[in-house]
Every structure is written in structure tokens, then in C-alpha cells.
Scaffold this motif. Sequence first.
Motif, PDB file in Angstrom:
ATOM      1  N   ILE A  57       0.851  -1.198   0.000  1.00  0.00           N
ATOM      2  CA  ILE A  57       0.000   0.000   0.000  1.00  0.00           C
ATOM      3  C   ILE A  57       0.883   1.244   0.000  1.00  0.00           C
ATOM      4  N   PRO A  58       0.808   2.085  -1.042  1.00  0.00           N
ATOM      5  CA  PRO A  58       1.761   3.178  -1.182  1.00  0.00           C
ATOM      6  C   PRO A  58       1.388   4.438  -0.406  1.00  0.00           C
ATOM      7  N   HIS A  59       2.408   5.196  -0.065  1.00  0.00           N
ATOM      8  CA  HIS A  59       2.214   6.584   0.325  1.00  0.00           C
ATOM      9  C   HIS A  59       1.934   7.364  -0.950  1.00  0.00           C
ATOM     10  N   VAL A  60       0.913   8.226  -0.935  1.00  0.00           N
ATOM     11  CA  VAL A  60       0.534   8.983  -2.127  1.00  0.00           C
ATOM     12  C   VAL A  60       0.492  10.473  -1.795  1.00  0.00           C
ATOM     13  N   LYS A  61       1.116  11.255  -2.652  1.00  0.00           N
ATOM     14  CA  LYS A  61       1.073  12.705  -2.500  1.00  0.00           C
ATOM     15  C   LYS A  61       0.810  13.351  -3.852  1.00  0.00           C
ATOM     16  N   GLN A  62      -0.067  14.344  -3.850  1.00  0.00           N
ATOM     17  CA  GLN A  62      -0.425  15.044  -5.085  1.00  0.00           C
ATOM     18  C   GLN A  62      -0.279  16.554  -4.869  1.00  0.00           C
ATOM     19  N   VAL A  63       0.465  17.213  -5.768  1.00  0.00           N
ATOM     20  CA  VAL A  63       0.701  18.649  -5.660  1.00  0.00           C
ATOM     21  C   VAL A  63       0.459  19.305  -7.017  1.00  0.00           C
ATOM     22  N   LYS A  64       0.211  20.610  -6.972  1.00  0.00           N
ATOM     23  CA  LYS A  64       0.069  21.391  -8.198  1.00  0.00           C
ATOM     24  C   LYS A  64       1.117  22.491  -8.205  1.00  0.00           C
ATOM     25  N   LEU A  65       1.906  22.534  -9.269  1.00  0.00           N
ATOM     26  CA  LEU A  65       2.965  23.517  -9.384  1.00  0.00           C
ATOM     27  C   LEU A  65       2.417  24.848  -9.874  1.00  0.00           C
ATOM     28  N   SER A  66       3.175  25.911  -9.645  1.00  0.00           N
ATOM     29  CA  SER A  66       2.842  27.192 -10.255  1.00  0.00           C
ATOM     30  C   SER A  66       3.195  27.133 -11.736  1.00  0.00           C
ATOM     31  N   ASN A  67       2.784  28.134 -12.494  1.00  0.00           N
ATOM     32  CA  ASN A  67       3.053  28.156 -13.937  1.00  0.00           C
ATOM     33  C   ASN A  67       4.529  28.375 -14.253  1.00  0.00           C
ATOM     34  N   PHE A  68       5.357  28.557 -13.221  1.00  0.00           N
ATOM     35  CA  PHE A  68       6.800  28.669 -13.438  1.00  0.00           C
ATOM     36  C   PHE A  68       7.459  27.285 -13.475  1.00  0.00           C
ATOM     37  N   GLY A  69       6.704  26.257 -13.066  1.00  0.00           N
ATOM     38  CA  GLY A  69       7.206  24.893 -13.183  1.00  0.00           C
ATOM     39  C   GLY A  69       8.096  24.461 -12.036  1.00  0.00           C
ATOM     40  N   GLY A  70       8.796  23.352 -12.263  1.00  0.00           N
ATOM     41  CA  GLY A  70       9.682  22.806 -11.248  1.00  0.00           C
ATOM     42  C   GLY A  70      10.404  21.586 -11.782  1.00  0.00           C
TER      43      GLY A  70
END
Length: 416
Positions: free
Chosen positions: A219-232
Motif C-alpha cells: 500500500i503506497p504513500h501517495v502525495k499530489q501537488v500542483k505547481l505554479s506556472n513557473f514549473g519545477g
Amino acid sequence: MRPPLVPLATLIGRELRNEMIEKPLVKYGQAALAKKGEDYFLIKPDCQRVSGDLSTSFSVSLMDIMGISAAIFAKEQLLDNVLSAIPQDISTEEWLQALPRALVAGFVKTDIEFQQGGETSGTTVTFVIIDGWTVTVASVGDSRCILDSQGGVVSLLTVDHRLEENVEERERVTASGGEVGRLNVFGGNEVGPLRCWPGGLCLSRSIGDTDVGEYIVPIPHVKQVKLSNFGGRLIIASDGIWDALSSDMAAKACRGLPAELAAKLVVKEALRSRGLKDDTTCLVVDIIPSDILFLPPIPRKKHNMFSSILFGKKALSSVSKSTNKLSAVGVVEELFEEGSAVLAERLGKDFPANSGIHRCAVCQVDQTPADGLSANTGSFFSPRSKPCEGPFLCSTCQNKKDAMEGKRPSRPTLTA
């Protein structure tokens, strides 16, 4: 007064610019040096939620480590198992919201299928899905994914499941019937990191490893994020990298370089620091606006010691403003994070039955209510929980769930 008319060319230009902002470029780089030959990776930049519809494109990166047969199996099956757990004909927003649960189902299904093949090896997995500016990461084991945002902030998107470093996982393993301890050598001395016994595995989560015990869960650890339009920039790497470099060291070592060169530099830096003691694999993924070639280096403010002494207060104020500006550039919005090892908690309850047919939340097999079992059983549910509520599991997946909770083995034990 009526607003002035806007030329058609201007409107088209605005739409094109908005489209560029909504759909970033995703560029990859990878580098590796093998000692055992157990690191595997997969890069698929051209996946589509709807076949033939470019607007539904997304990218996948996968890192597998340890047992060769388990790593190859996960590489070949995991993506299909995850996608099969996501409903069809839903919007992008609904698809992203469904991903965390689908990743849990896909990892567990892959583990069950691998067990059924009679294999006993195991693999750690870091699985990354990039859809527009949204990044979703699922992981078991100790391969790691970090995010270096354009504000210069380095964030960890995974959790290491090493028993030596994770107290919660040690407690879970022992509560499920496993033993945790160090290797005993002649004379009773204990050496090395904490391990699960039997088997001696240093990790508490993986795909496979059925010879160790069912308390080693997929069973995985799950993380979801949204970047700014400058990226990463994402750096996904095996433990051969992270045993030599901290997250900050890896990020700083390759800033301002194209992804391909950046991956090679991270591997080179790890070798310089520790030597080739393990397989050393690194994937670098740049998520960038479509009008630039690669992520620019983080700007550094020049520091004048003399002016700082004379105008210390003003200098501090100036640095503070600069920091705030960088933070705004690299802002990252956290959308979801969950790491519980309890399957029913991760699957949720919103699984309505259609026409008297239930679908297993893990393997996606349809079954009648008489055949299906609800995952909502066990001491962790309140008295108000009803066995007839979803999610529903087939007998095979229910057996796996019980085994992971220490209730009974999911495979027959062999006796002499």
C-alpha cells in the motif's frame, strides 16, 4: 459605452498563450551506474486518458529497485492496473481526484498478481504521474522523489519505509505479527540496520517479498501537488543516490542544467561522495513553460558585507522582499497526501452497486452481492459502519486485506 472591439488575431493569441500555460513541456533525463543490475525505470511521456485525444495527455515515470523479477513485473503491469481502477468518461479534475485511490488499488493488484505467479522476490517502487501542472507520486520502499520548485524550495514527495527511520512502520509490523530487530552475530552482538524477521528485510513496504511476511505491504504513500506556472524539477532516484546525498545536495548540484545533463551530474556527485556501493540510478523530470528550453538557475542575491554593517536593517528588509518574491514564483499547492497502511481507509466508501452487481475495488472484477465482501469490517470502523457498504472486495482481495492486517495468511504455508 460599448467596450472596444478586440481583433480576432489578438483573441487567438491570448488563447494560444493560455494553452501554453495550461500544458507545460515535460523533459526527461536519466543516468545510471549498475553494481547489482537491480534498478529498472520506465518513462512514458505520451500516455492519453482518451485514446486519440491529445488534450488528455499525461506522462508517467516509474522507478523499480531490488528483485529483478518483481521489478520487471511491476514495470510491465503497474500502469495498466492503476488505469483500470479509474472510471471512464470523466473530466480531468475528476480523473485527478480518482488517482490516489486508483494508485492504491493498482499497487495491491500488482502485488497479488505477482504472488499468484509463485515468485518471492520484491521491489520498491516510486511511480509518478504528471498531468499538466499536477504531479501525483505513489511510493513503497526507499527510492525517493523530490521537487525542486522555482522558488528554490526542495520538497520531499515520498516517505521512506525503512524500519530504521520510521517508528510508525515498526509499530505496524510488530502489531501485525512480525518481529523487528538487528542481525545477531556470534556472541550475541547486534549489527546493521533494523530488519523484519523472518526474511531480514530492511523495508516495511514493497511489491512482492512474500517470503518475508504479509505485513510487508504494497500500500503506497501517495502525495499530489500542483505547481505554479513557473514549473519545477523532479528528481527520482534509487537509494544508491540518497545514501550519498541529501535532497538539498542533489537539487543544488544540478540547478540551471538541462535534464539529461542534470541526471548525470547527480549520479557523478553521489559517486564522488560515496563511491559505487550500490546500483545508482537517477531520473530528472523538468516541468516547464513551453517557451523556455530548461529551468533557469535560482537567482542569488549579491551580498555586500560593508553595506550590511552600515545599513543592516535595510539589507535585511531587502532580502526579505527578495525571498517573498521567490516564494511566490515557486509556490506549490498540496492537493492530497495519505500514507495509511490500512486498505479500507485508503479505498473510501463511495462505491455504489449497479443493478445488483458489485465491482471489486482492487482487481475490478464484477461480482454479485453474495460473492462480494465489504472491506468495511474490522475494529478500525465505527459501530455505524455497515458490512453492505462499499468498497467491495472479491474473496482473493479480501484474503489479501486480512493477511496484511495480521488476521490470516493469504497463501498456504508449506510444512515439512
